[in-house]
Write a protein that holds these residues in place. Structure first.
Motif, short mmCIF file in Angstrom:
data_model
loop_
_atom_site.label_atom_id
_atom_site.label_comp_id
_atom_site.label_asym_id
_atom_site.label_seq_id
_atom_site.Cartn_x
_atom_site.Cartn_y
_atom_site.Cartn_z
N UNK A 119 0.72 -0.97 0.08
CA UNK A 119 0.10 0.13 0.06
C UNK A 119 0.64 1.20 0.09
N UNK A 120 1.91 1.42 0.69
CA UNK A 120 2.90 2.52 0.99
C UNK A 120 4.20 2.12 0.95
N UNK A 121 5.15 2.97 0.79
CA UNK A 121 6.78 2.44 0.88
C UNK A 121 7.54 3.93 1.02
N UNK A 124 10.97 0.12 2.72
CA UNK A 124 10.20 -0.02 3.96
C UNK A 124 8.69 -0.22 3.10
N UNK A 125 8.24 -1.32 3.29
CA UNK A 125 6.81 -1.40 2.69
C UNK A 125 5.63 -1.91 3.52
N UNK A 126 4.62 -1.22 3.49
CA UNK A 126 3.40 -1.45 4.15
C UNK A 126 2.77 -2.45 3.46
N UNK A 127 2.16 -3.51 3.67
CA UNK A 127 1.63 -4.76 2.99
C UNK A 127 0.19 -5.09 3.73
N UNK A 128 -0.71 -5.28 2.96
CA UNK A 128 -1.86 -5.87 3.37
C UNK A 128 -1.98 -7.49 2.78
N UNK A 160 -1.73 -6.87 8.35
CA UNK A 160 -1.02 -5.93 7.75
C UNK A 160 0.13 -6.17 8.51
N UNK A 161 1.30 -5.83 7.73
CA UNK A 161 2.83 -6.04 8.23
C UNK A 161 3.68 -5.01 7.44
N UNK A 162 4.85 -4.67 8.31
CA UNK A 162 5.69 -3.90 7.70
C UNK A 162 6.84 -4.68 7.06
N UNK A 163 7.46 -4.39 5.99
CA UNK A 163 8.86 -5.09 5.58
C UNK A 163 9.80 -4.27 5.57
N UNK A 221 -4.51 -0.29 10.77
CA UNK A 221 -4.50 1.36 10.71
C UNK A 221 -3.49 1.76 10.69
N UNK A 222 -2.24 0.90 11.26
CA UNK A 222 -0.94 1.38 11.59
C UNK A 222 -0.53 2.05 10.44
N UNK A 223 0.16 3.26 10.54
CA UNK A 223 0.94 3.66 9.29
C UNK A 223 2.47 3.22 9.02
N UNK A 224 3.05 3.24 7.80
CA UNK A 224 4.21 2.92 7.76
C UNK A 224 5.20 3.29 8.62
N UNK A 225 6.19 2.39 9.03
CA UNK A 225 7.18 2.90 10.09
C UNK A 225 8.46 2.66 9.34
N UNK A 226 9.50 3.20 9.78
CA UNK A 226 10.80 2.77 9.30
C UNK A 226 11.42 1.81 10.46
N UNK A 227 11.76 0.57 9.80
CA UNK A 227 12.07 -0.52 10.71
C UNK A 227 13.68 -0.61 10.83
N UNK A 228 14.13 -0.99 12.01
CA UNK A 228 15.66 -1.09 12.20
C UNK A 228 16.35 -1.61 10.98
N UNK A 229 17.52 -1.51 11.23
CA UNK A 229 18.37 -2.13 10.12
C UNK A 229 18.69 -3.69 9.82
#
Length: 120
Positions: free
Chosen positions: A42-44, A55-59, A79-82, A106-114
């Motif tokens: 959905x977003x990146x 960093x990708x938000x996926x449904x 939903x998950x973030x990659x 409903x959680x917005x895309x987050x920057x994930x740790x390295x």
């Protein structure tokens, strides 16, 4: 165009980003121990390094082991973030799943740790 070393602003996923999410799906399934269907980015954001970090938000729909009364497997929306690393093309290396985080819908895309040590 993202700045080298910096993250771009979050954008609506393009067909290319959706394909990255589909291509990395087997690694996500192994990590989460689930079978996913209907994977849709959905977003990146992206970060230029010696390659590209996405960093990708996926449904998706998660297949359940439960069977409904009509014999079909029930699915649940998740939903998950990659965090996915795409090496430079000349290396010939595949996409690398660096982090996955299951989130609420409903959680917005987050920057994930390295890095998170993921089993292949």
């Amino acid at each position: 165009m993202p700045m080298v070393g910096g993250h771009s602003t979050a954008s609506i996923a393009t067909p290319k980003i959706n394909q990255v999410a589909i291509d990395i799906q087997p690694a996500v399934e192994r990590h989460l121990s689930v079978k996913l269907e209907n994977v849709k980015a959905t977003h990146y954001t992206q970060q230029v390094v010696a390659g590209m970090v996405y960093h990708i938000r996926v449904l998706a729909s998660k297949q359940s082991s439960k069977t409904s009364s009509d014999g079909d497997n029930e699915s649940a929306d998740i939903a998950f973030h990659l965090r996915v690393f795409q090496p430079l093309p000349h290396t010939g290396d595949p996409l690398e799943l660096q982090f996955v985080k299951e989130t609420n819908l409903t959680e917005s895309l987050n920057i994930l740790p390295p890095r998170l040590k993921l089993n292949p």
